[in-house]
Each structure stands twice: as C-alpha cells, then as structure tokens.
Design an enzyme around this catalytic site. Structure first.
Site, PDB file in Angstrom:
ATOM      1  N   GLN A  50       0.865  -1.277  -0.032  1.00  0.00           N
ATOM      2  CA  GLN A  50      -0.078   0.036  -0.226  1.00  0.00           C
ATOM      3  C   GLN A  50       0.982   1.267  -0.062  1.00  0.00           C
ATOM      4  O   GLN A  50       2.042   1.355   0.638  1.00  0.00           O
ATOM      5  CB  GLN A  50      -1.140  -0.032   1.379  1.00  0.00           C
ATOM      6  CG  GLN A  50      -2.297   0.573   0.793  1.00  0.00           C
ATOM      7  CD  GLN A  50      -3.176   0.234   1.724  1.00  0.00           C
ATOM      8  OE1 GLN A  50      -3.478  -1.146   2.256  1.00  0.00           O
ATOM      9  NE2 GLN A  50      -4.539   1.108   2.196  1.00  0.00           N
ATOM     10  N   HIS A  74      -0.870  -4.033  10.728  1.00  0.00           N
ATOM     11  CA  HIS A  74       0.082  -4.798  11.479  1.00  0.00           C
ATOM     12  C   HIS A  74       0.582  -4.564  12.776  1.00  0.00           C
ATOM     13  O   HIS A  74       1.530  -4.281  13.258  1.00  0.00           O
ATOM     14  CB  HIS A  74       1.716  -4.886  10.484  1.00  0.00           C
ATOM     15  CG  HIS A  74       1.317  -4.941   9.352  1.00  0.00           C
ATOM     16  ND1 HIS A  74       1.036  -6.388   8.783  1.00  0.00           N
ATOM     17  CD2 HIS A  74       1.259  -4.414   7.948  1.00  0.00           C
ATOM     18  CE1 HIS A  74       1.004  -6.407   7.446  1.00  0.00           C
ATOM     19  NE2 HIS A  74       1.309  -5.174   7.000  1.00  0.00           N
ATOM     20  N   ARG A 121      -9.708  -8.484   2.682  1.00  0.00           N
ATOM     21  CA  ARG A 121      -8.871  -7.941   3.513  1.00  0.00           C
ATOM     22  C   ARG A 121      -8.675  -6.527   3.955  1.00  0.00           C
ATOM     23  O   ARG A 121      -8.696  -5.885   4.745  1.00  0.00           O
ATOM     24  CB  ARG A 121      -7.380  -8.177   2.923  1.00  0.00           C
ATOM     25  CG  ARG A 121      -5.920  -8.231   3.835  1.00  0.00           C
ATOM     26  CD  ARG A 121      -4.933  -8.661   3.116  1.00  0.00           C
ATOM     27  NE  ARG A 121      -3.589  -8.610   4.156  1.00  0.00           N
ATOM     28  CZ  ARG A 121      -2.780  -7.529   3.921  1.00  0.00           C
ATOM     29  NH1 ARG A 121      -3.160  -6.365   3.251  1.00  0.00           N
ATOM     30  NH2 ARG A 121      -1.539  -7.432   4.660  1.00  0.00           N
ATOM     31  N   SER A 153       3.654  -6.872   2.540  1.00  0.00           N
ATOM     32  CA  SER A 153       2.103  -6.647   3.027  1.00  0.00           C
ATOM     33  C   SER A 153       1.274  -7.224   2.191  1.00  0.00           C
ATOM     34  O   SER A 153       1.228  -8.704   1.662  1.00  0.00           O
ATOM     35  CB  SER A 153       1.817  -5.336   3.492  1.00  0.00           C
ATOM     36  OG  SER A 153       0.827  -5.224   4.397  1.00  0.00           O
ATOM     37  N   LEU A 154       0.162  -6.536   1.570  1.00  0.00           N
ATOM     38  CA  LEU A 154      -0.595  -6.982   0.389  1.00  0.00           C
ATOM     39  C   LEU A 154       0.127  -7.561  -0.870  1.00  0.00           C
ATOM     40  O   LEU A 154      -0.355  -8.514  -1.407  1.00  0.00           O
ATOM     41  CB  LEU A 154      -1.642  -5.871   0.122  1.00  0.00           C
ATOM     42  CG  LEU A 154      -1.157  -4.872  -0.917  1.00  0.00           C
ATOM     43  CD1 LEU A 154      -1.576  -5.491  -2.459  1.00  0.00           C
ATOM     44  CD2 LEU A 154      -2.033  -3.471  -0.643  1.00  0.00           C
TER      45      LEU A 154
END
Length: 312
Positions: free
Chosen positions: A9, A203, A119, A94-95
């Site tokens: 992101q 997170h 998500r 992450s993503l």
C-alpha cells in the site's frame, strides 16, 4: 540469482495501469478480470480517480495487486519470460505478498482480488476511524524504534509494524500512543517521525478482528505450492508449503513486516538482482539493505520490453 518483488500500500496513484492497458492486451485483460471478480469498475477508478476513493484500503489493495499482475503477465505472456527460469524467489510487501503468490500460481487472479478486497474491508472495520494511527520513524533502526514504541505505549498498543530498511521503521497502534511516539522520537535519537496518511493501524494487535476474518476466508480457498519459494513477511524465510503459507497470511495481518530481514536473507542466499513489478517504492529500500545488488523497477510497457529482452 534474481527475486521478483511486489509492492504494498502506498504505491497507488490515479492513472495507474492506463498506458500499460492500452499497450498490452494481456495487461488490459488482467484489469478486466479483476473488475469481473469484484463486480466493481475498479480499473476506471484506477485510471480516473477520485484519489480519495482509490486510497481507501478496500480499493487500494486489489488495485495495487491488479497493477502488479498486469505488469507480470505482460512480462511473462507477451515477453516470453518464464517465472521459474527468471526468478529464484518472490516476495511482496504486506498486501504484495498476495500479488507474489498469485504470480507464483498459489492463487488464481479472481481469488486474489476477492481476498484483498475482503482484507481491505476487514482492516478498515477492525478499528474505528481516528482510534488508530501509524508513523514512519526516519533515521531509526529496529532496536531504536522498539524502544520508542515501548516508551510511548503507556498501556496502549504501540508496536513496530514494518521494519522496512536500516533507516526507516514504521510503528502502529492507538493514536494517542503514536502521537506520543512522534513527540519522543527525536529526543530518543530518530531523525524524524512522520504521521502516515493511513485509514487504519496496520500490522499491530488492533488488527486481530481482521486476522480472524482472513482466517475464515482463507479456510475456504485452495492454496497451491508456489512455483518458486516465497520469502514470507512474518518469518523472512523462504516457504513453499501451502498450509504454512495460509497460516502466515493470517498471522501477517497483526505481525511485523520483516522486509529488511527478507531482503538481507535473500541477498545472503545469493540473490544479486531484485525486480520490482508495478511500483518504485521497494527499490530504494532494497538499495539501502543490499547496496551492491542490481535493482530494476518495471512499470511501463517500455520497462517490460527491456526486461524481457534482457532475461527471456
């Protein structure tokens, strides 16, 4: 040795993918397939905005993945690049871990889009707007960031979310604690502390409801072994076992992204070339972690063609 990297992101921007889709039918088809899977005209939002809507977590996550996969498929399908011959590992921030797994064949594109939409929604809903926050600590390593977070917590959640590189660590938690950390950061030795324009504190333990939502969703999904090992965010180690990957994707929602260690470990394993697909954010981090490595960012059709020529 080479690793393919997929951004997280913050890589979204209005106009993303538009020129690529015009230049490559393969890329265009990726955006169309994601739209079909989501029942949403996400690609129009990516092309035209508004930016505020694109930045929403539930839109940004599938959009960034779609862009990365459009670049990846243009490279492999149009450019004739075979992932298993071109890359020894994949990794995503992450993503971006979902993008990496989709590229490596663990998920199909439609499933990946739906998982990331969910998500994003689950992360947004886990914490009411204004309750959580995140900040980047610049000129701070992991040890210093942990000390700052600990001092600022005062009974609230305040933890390291992303260990990005030796000079940038992101913290996450309750807004009050993050505000205190920003105040404390400079006097404790960080160069600067910058609040991040995010809609939720990713997170950290506050994301537990989102982790449970992903546990439920991933329980219904077939996870195949990736064609090349994935360096996992939560362990900074290579992984190919489908059940382990499934569990790590759940854990990843609340756990620290161990990006610095992942790159350092890949470098130690012999990777000397890192290719970022669909963004230009990770390359700078890689250079600060493994300064002698070759870093390539692939975003445009010209980038795709140049890389395909080099490695096909």
């Amino acid at each position: 040795m080479r690793a393919f990297l997929f951004p997280g992101q913050g890589s979204q921007a209005v106009g993303m993918g538009a020129a690529l889709a015009e230049a490559s039918r393969t890329a265009h088809d990726v955006f169309h397939e994601v739209d079909e899977a989501l029942g949403q005209n996400l690609f129009r939002l990516m092309r035209e905005g508004p930016e505020e809507e694109l930045k929403l977590t539930e839109n940004a996550q599938p959009a960034i993945m779609a862009h990365s996969l459009a670049v990846f498929r243009a490279l492999t399908k149009d450019g004739g690049v075979d992932l298993t011959k071109a890359a020894n590992f994949v990794a995503g921030h992450s993503l971006g871990e979902y993008s990496a797994l989709c590229a490596a064949g663990s998920f199909d594109l439609a499933t990946t889009a739906k998982l990331l939409k969910l998500r994003g929604q689950a992360m947004q809903q886990a914490v009411p707007v204004g309750v959580g926050a995140m900040a980047a600590l610049l000129g701070a390593d992991l040890a210093l960031a942990r000390r700052i977070a600990e001092a600022a917590a005062q009974g609230e959640v305040c933890t390291v979310a992303n260990d990005n590189d030796p000079t940038q660590v992101v913290i996450s938690g309750h807004k009050g604690a993050i505000d205190r950390a920003i105040e404390l950061a400079k006097e404790m030795g960080a160069k600067r502390a910058i609040p991040l324009p995010v809609s939720a504190p990713f997170h950290c333990a506050l994301m537990q409801p989102a982790a449970e939502a992903m546990r439920d969703a991933l329980g219904y999904v077939v996870v195949k072994a990736p064609a090349v090992p994935l360096y996992a965010n939560v362990t900074a180690q290579p992984e190919t076992d489908p059940d382990t990957i499934r569990n790590q994707l759940v854990e990843q929602v609340t756990a620290m992204v161990r990006w610095r260690e992942s790159i350092a470990n890949m470098s130690a394993a012999g990777v000397d070339e890192f290719v970022e697909l669909g963004g230009k954010v990770l390359g700078g981090m890689v250079k600060r972690i493994a300064p002698d490595s070759k870093v390539t960012s692939v975003v445009t059709i010209e980038d795709v063609e140049a890389l395909a020529k080099e490695i096909a």
